[in-house]
Design a protein around this motif. Structure first.
Motif, mmCIF file in Angstrom:
data_model
loop_
_atom_site.group_PDB
_atom_site.id
_atom_site.type_symbol
_atom_site.label_atom_id
_atom_site.label_comp_id
_atom_site.label_asym_id
_atom_site.label_seq_id
_atom_site.Cartn_x
_atom_site.Cartn_y
_atom_site.Cartn_z
ATOM 1 N N ALA A 250 0.823 -1.214 0.000
ATOM 2 C CA ALA A 250 0.000 0.000 0.000
ATOM 3 C C ALA A 250 0.855 1.262 0.000
ATOM 4 N N MET A 251 2.070 1.168 0.564
ATOM 5 C CA MET A 251 2.955 2.329 0.631
ATOM 6 C C MET A 251 3.853 2.455 -0.596
ATOM 7 N N GLY A 252 3.717 1.538 -1.556
ATOM 8 C CA GLY A 252 4.472 1.656 -2.793
ATOM 9 C C GLY A 252 5.763 0.877 -2.849
ATOM 10 N N PHE A 253 6.035 0.056 -1.837
ATOM 11 C CA PHE A 253 7.207 -0.805 -1.897
ATOM 12 C C PHE A 253 6.928 -1.968 -2.836
ATOM 13 N N GLY A 254 7.988 -2.623 -3.287
ATOM 14 C CA GLY A 254 7.833 -3.768 -4.177
ATOM 15 C C GLY A 254 9.195 -4.234 -4.651
ATOM 16 N N LEU A 255 9.213 -5.209 -5.521
ATOM 17 C CA LEU A 255 10.462 -5.700 -6.083
ATOM 18 C C LEU A 255 10.999 -4.724 -7.119
ATOM 19 N N ASN A 256 12.301 -4.476 -7.075
ATOM 20 C CA ASN A 256 12.925 -3.709 -8.143
ATOM 21 C C ASN A 256 12.767 -4.479 -9.451
ATOM 22 N N ALA A 257 12.707 -3.769 -10.554
ATOM 23 C CA ALA A 257 12.426 -4.414 -11.837
ATOM 24 C C ALA A 257 13.443 -5.485 -12.192
ATOM 25 N N ASP A 258 14.722 -5.265 -11.859
ATOM 26 C CA ASP A 258 15.728 -6.288 -12.136
ATOM 27 C C ASP A 258 16.617 -6.464 -10.922
ATOM 28 N N TYR A 259 17.131 -7.668 -10.771
ATOM 29 C CA TYR A 259 17.885 -8.030 -9.576
ATOM 30 C C TYR A 259 19.177 -7.224 -9.461
ATOM 31 N N ALA A 260 19.975 -7.184 -10.502
ATOM 32 C CA ALA A 260 21.257 -6.487 -10.440
ATOM 33 C C ALA A 260 21.071 -5.003 -10.157
ATOM 34 N N GLY A 261 19.971 -4.445 -10.638
ATOM 35 C CA GLY A 261 19.743 -3.021 -10.485
ATOM 36 C C GLY A 261 19.449 -2.570 -9.074
ATOM 37 N N ILE A 262 19.209 -3.501 -8.161
ATOM 38 C CA ILE A 262 18.934 -3.119 -6.770
ATOM 39 C C ILE A 262 20.104 -2.327 -6.211
ATOM 40 N N ARG A 341 22.229 -20.599 -16.529
ATOM 41 C CA ARG A 341 21.908 -20.601 -15.105
ATOM 42 C C ARG A 341 20.926 -19.491 -14.762
ATOM 43 N N ASP A 342 20.330 -19.588 -13.597
ATOM 44 C CA ASP A 342 19.543 -18.506 -13.016
ATOM 45 C C ASP A 342 20.321 -17.200 -13.220
ATOM 46 N N PRO A 343 19.702 -16.163 -13.813
ATOM 47 C CA PRO A 343 20.439 -14.923 -14.093
ATOM 48 C C PRO A 343 21.075 -14.275 -12.872
ATOM 49 N N ARG A 344 20.624 -14.605 -11.668
ATOM 50 C CA ARG A 344 21.250 -14.055 -10.466
ATOM 51 C C ARG A 344 22.692 -14.537 -10.310
ATOM 52 N N PHE A 345 23.016 -15.657 -10.948
ATOM 53 C CA PHE A 345 24.386 -16.160 -10.917
ATOM 54 C C PHE A 345 25.323 -15.146 -11.567
ATOM 55 N N ASN A 346 25.011 -14.737 -12.777
ATOM 56 C CA ASN A 346 25.851 -13.782 -13.498
ATOM 57 C C ASN A 346 25.850 -12.409 -12.830
ATOM 58 N N ALA A 347 24.751 -12.060 -12.150
ATOM 59 C CA ALA A 347 24.659 -10.759 -11.478
ATOM 60 C C ALA A 347 25.477 -10.711 -10.196
ATOM 61 N N SER A 348 25.900 -11.875 -9.689
ATOM 62 C CA SER A 348 26.531 -11.922 -8.374
ATOM 63 C C SER A 348 27.965 -12.421 -8.385
ATOM 64 N N PHE A 390 42.391 -20.730 -2.381
ATOM 65 C CA PHE A 390 41.624 -19.817 -3.222
ATOM 66 C C PHE A 390 40.507 -20.561 -3.951
ATOM 67 N N THR A 391 39.449 -19.831 -4.341
ATOM 68 C CA THR A 391 38.261 -20.493 -4.886
ATOM 69 C C THR A 391 38.146 -20.416 -6.397
ATOM 70 N N GLY A 392 38.903 -19.531 -7.052
ATOM 71 C CA GLY A 392 38.762 -19.347 -8.493
ATOM 72 C C GLY A 392 37.567 -18.517 -8.878
ATOM 73 N N LEU A 393 36.912 -17.878 -7.901
ATOM 74 C CA LEU A 393 35.697 -17.092 -8.130
ATOM 75 C C LEU A 393 35.785 -15.788 -7.355
ATOM 76 N N TYR A 394 35.138 -14.747 -7.905
ATOM 77 C CA TYR A 394 35.090 -13.452 -7.237
ATOM 78 C C TYR A 394 33.646 -12.982 -7.102
ATOM 79 N N ALA A 395 33.465 -11.962 -6.275
ATOM 80 C CA ALA A 395 32.148 -11.350 -6.104
ATOM 81 C C ALA A 395 31.914 -10.290 -7.170
ATOM 82 N N ARG A 396 30.677 -10.129 -7.576
ATOM 83 C CA ARG A 396 30.282 -9.061 -8.478
ATOM 84 C C ARG A 396 29.224 -8.154 -7.831
ATOM 85 N N LYS A 397 28.354 -8.750 -7.058
ATOM 86 C CA LYS A 397 27.194 -8.065 -6.495
ATOM 87 C C LYS A 397 27.603 -6.895 -5.591
ATOM 88 N N GLY A 398 26.998 -5.739 -5.852
ATOM 89 C CA GLY A 398 27.205 -4.569 -5.012
ATOM 90 C C GLY A 398 28.470 -3.788 -5.301
#
Length: 591
Positions: A250-262, A341-348, A390-398
């Motif tokens: 009711a106050m206008g909150f909701g999901l952002n249109a795309d995950y990475a864009g948060i 994969r789930d697109p959140r994989f590439n976003a993160s 080491f894991t061979g992987l890095y973070a992308r999110k944020g």
């Protein structure tokens, strides 16, 4: 009891730089250190400055890597690092901040709540300040109850010189006090999605969402081990989260249109952000710890933070929502683990050969192998080299890839302490445990739709079960991938009493090696970032603490609640130690 308020707790110079929750004119006062304490509660600017200091004390100072006091930095099966029995058998428990500091924060809230009543602020101003302060006290006690269970309840200010001689309240009493504060806050902040429209301040939406989070914990197996999913608290959790979602909608909150864009710059304060800690360059920066999360070649003298492990990779579904290896539409192989994969994989997550345009370098690919990668980025887990951990992987999110290496400390991505997606998942979990499994599935599909997962011909988004236990597992896995790097995973495993399921497991990473057909290396192709992920072979290796010693999870049942620090018990013999620790007799559960 005489109350002494020291000026250093009122208006420190740091408040001028803080400004995380107040408009600049709130702190536009002269000679802050010379203000008499009694004047604080007669001037809205001074009262709000006191409140701003409480925000700074109580709320996170950034993402979990920057907020060890709130999140412990414990990686479990999400990112590099293993906890075991030796980690937790300390007098200063790693899951929370200083026990004493928590009460110092609560004391300052109590001072505000007591002293503001004798001031001359108008009712509207006072109500908004008190509403926010009550939230901060409830939040402080919530952070402690999920670590210790019952703790001493101090709801009145004490002298700085007072000794803490108060016994532990029962866990039920602490939850009751938290809910009392939140209910009062709800009444005082009616009509305030954010106080004064400032998205860095607590509003009604945040209070309702926190009440839903608290109720979920109270109902959880953590506090109800004998009746984990058949206790009456689940109905309370369902009701609280239905109310939170309804009011937020009711106050206008909701999901952002795309995950990475948060977390993209320019989109701060988007409609998903229910409670935000603001960061603004150059005055308040690097809450994300971009310096530590980036590859070393693209940062300044730090790396190794938030490196995902292989179990995190495997948690993502395929892009049709089915688990990797079970999809009817997309084949899975460890040799092409990033595909479909789930697109959140590439976003993160950043993996070997993936596009990672740090420093604004167009087309730049990140290599982690031992040949193409720079010496500083050679990051594949290999027990025969120095890269054994080491894991061979890095973070992308944020992160902000446009920043140059020398600018990484200028990361200004806001930390979102509560976002709308959490409210949906909190409600889904409570719905599933109260006979509303179909509603829980609908909420999961809503999250997957936003993530970009394919609906499929039946609009199932890969969810085909209606079994309560199976849906519970789907909810926890959805939280795993949705909240990567947001400090939720450890607490979810703790809340569900499934931490011990990690016992005997090890963390793994993915090592990359150029295929023989790509050797010898073409330097022109290398310099143009022309090698792609498919040009490598991949091996899943165990991470090692030393070159000969792999680390397994070894946890015991007492990990679910922390011991009261021994130094505090020595100061206050009325404090009983937690069951499972030494000669502890205090039961931290609700049973």
């Amino acid at each position: 009891m005489q109350l002494h308020i020291h000026k250093k707790y009122l208006l420190l110079p740091a408040l001028v730089a803080l400004m995380l929750s107040c408009n600049r004119n709130v702190l536009d006062v002269k000679n802050l250190n010379a203000v008499e304490p009694k004047l604080t509660w007669t001037d809205p600017k001074l009262a709000n400055a006191f409140l701003a200091n409480l925000y700074n004390r109580v709320m996170p100072n950034g993402w979990p890597a920057r907020s060890a006091a709130l999140y412990g930095g414990l990686p479990v099966d999400e990112k590099r690092g293993v906890i075991n029995s030796t980690t937790i058998q300390t007098t200063s428990h790693p899951w929370s901040g200083s026990f004493e500091d928590s009460y110092a924060d609560i004391r300052q809230v109590n001072i505000l709540l007591k002293e503001i009543e004798s001031g001359t602020l108008d009712a509207a101003t006072k109500d908004k300040i008190v509403g926010q302060a009550l939230f901060l006290r409830a939040y402080s006690y919530f952070l402690m109850v999920r670590v210790y269970g019952g703790v001493p309840l101090l709801l009145e200010p004490q002298n700085l010189t007072d000794s803490l001689k108060v016994p532990r309240a029962s866990t039920a009493e602490v939850f009751n006090a938290i809910n009392t504060d939140l209910d009062k806050s709800i009444q005082l902040l009616q009509g305030q999605p954010f106080v004064d429209g400032d998205k860095g301040r607590i509003g009604l939406g945040a209070v309702l969402a926190l009440k839903g989070r608290v109720a979920l914990y109270k109902a959880s197996p953590l506090f109800n081990p004998a009746h984990p999913y058949d206790n009456a608290y689940w109905q309370d959790a369902y009701n609280a989260n239905v109310t939170a979602k309804t009011q937020l909608d009711a106050m206008g909150f909701g999901l952002n249109a795309d995950y990475a864009g948060i977390w993209s710059t320019g989109n701060e304060g988007n409609k998903e952000a229910v409670l935000t800690v603001k960061f603004t360059a150059p005055t308040k920066t690097d809450g994300r710890n971009e310096q530590g999360a980036r590859p070393l070649s693209q940062t300044a003298n730090a790396t190794g933070a938030d490196n995902p492990v292989w179990s995190m990779v495997k948690a993502y579904t395929m892009k049709d929502g089915y688990p990797a290896g079970s999809s009817p539409n997309y084949a899975y192989s460890d040799q092409t683990f990033w595909q479909n994969r789930d697109p959140r994989f590439n976003a993160s997550i950043v993996w070997n050969g993936s596009i990672y345009e740090t420093g604004g370098i167009a087309g730049r690919r990140q290599y982690t192998d031992d040949i193409l990668a720079t010496a500083t980025d050679s990051y594949s887990p290999n027990p025969s080299t120095s890269n054994w951990s080491f894991t061979g992987l890095y973070a992308r999110k944020g992160l902000q890839p446009e920043l140059k290496a020398a600018e990484v400390a200028q990361n200004s991505v806001d930390w979102i302490e509560i976002r709308y997606a959490e409210v949906l998942l909190n409600l889904a979990e409570a719905a599933n445990e109260t006979g509303h499994t179909a509603d829980a599935i609908t909420l999961l599909r809503q999250l997957r739709q936003r993530a970009g997962i394919e609906a499929g011909a039946d609009n199932s988004y890969g969810i085909t079960t209606t079994n309560r236990d199976a849906v519970r597992g789907l909810i926890y896995n959805e939280r795993f991938v949705e909240f990567i790097f947001e400090g939720q995973r450890f607490w979810d495993l703790k809340r569900a009493r499934t931490l011990l399921s990690l016992n005997g497991t090890v963390q793994q990473g993915v090592a990359s090696t150029l295929k023989p057909s790509n050797l010898p290396v073409d330097n022109a192709k290398k310099n143009a970032y022309g090698y792609v992920s498919e040009d490598f072979n991949y091996t899943i290796n165990t991470l090692y603490r030393t070159t000969v010693d792999n680390v397994t999870f070894t946890l015991t049942d007492n990990v679910y609640f922390a011991p009261i620090p021994l130094a505090q018990i020595q100061k206050n013999p009325n404090l009983k130690q937690t069951l499972g620790w030494g000669d502890g007799t205090f039961n931290p559960t609700l049973e």
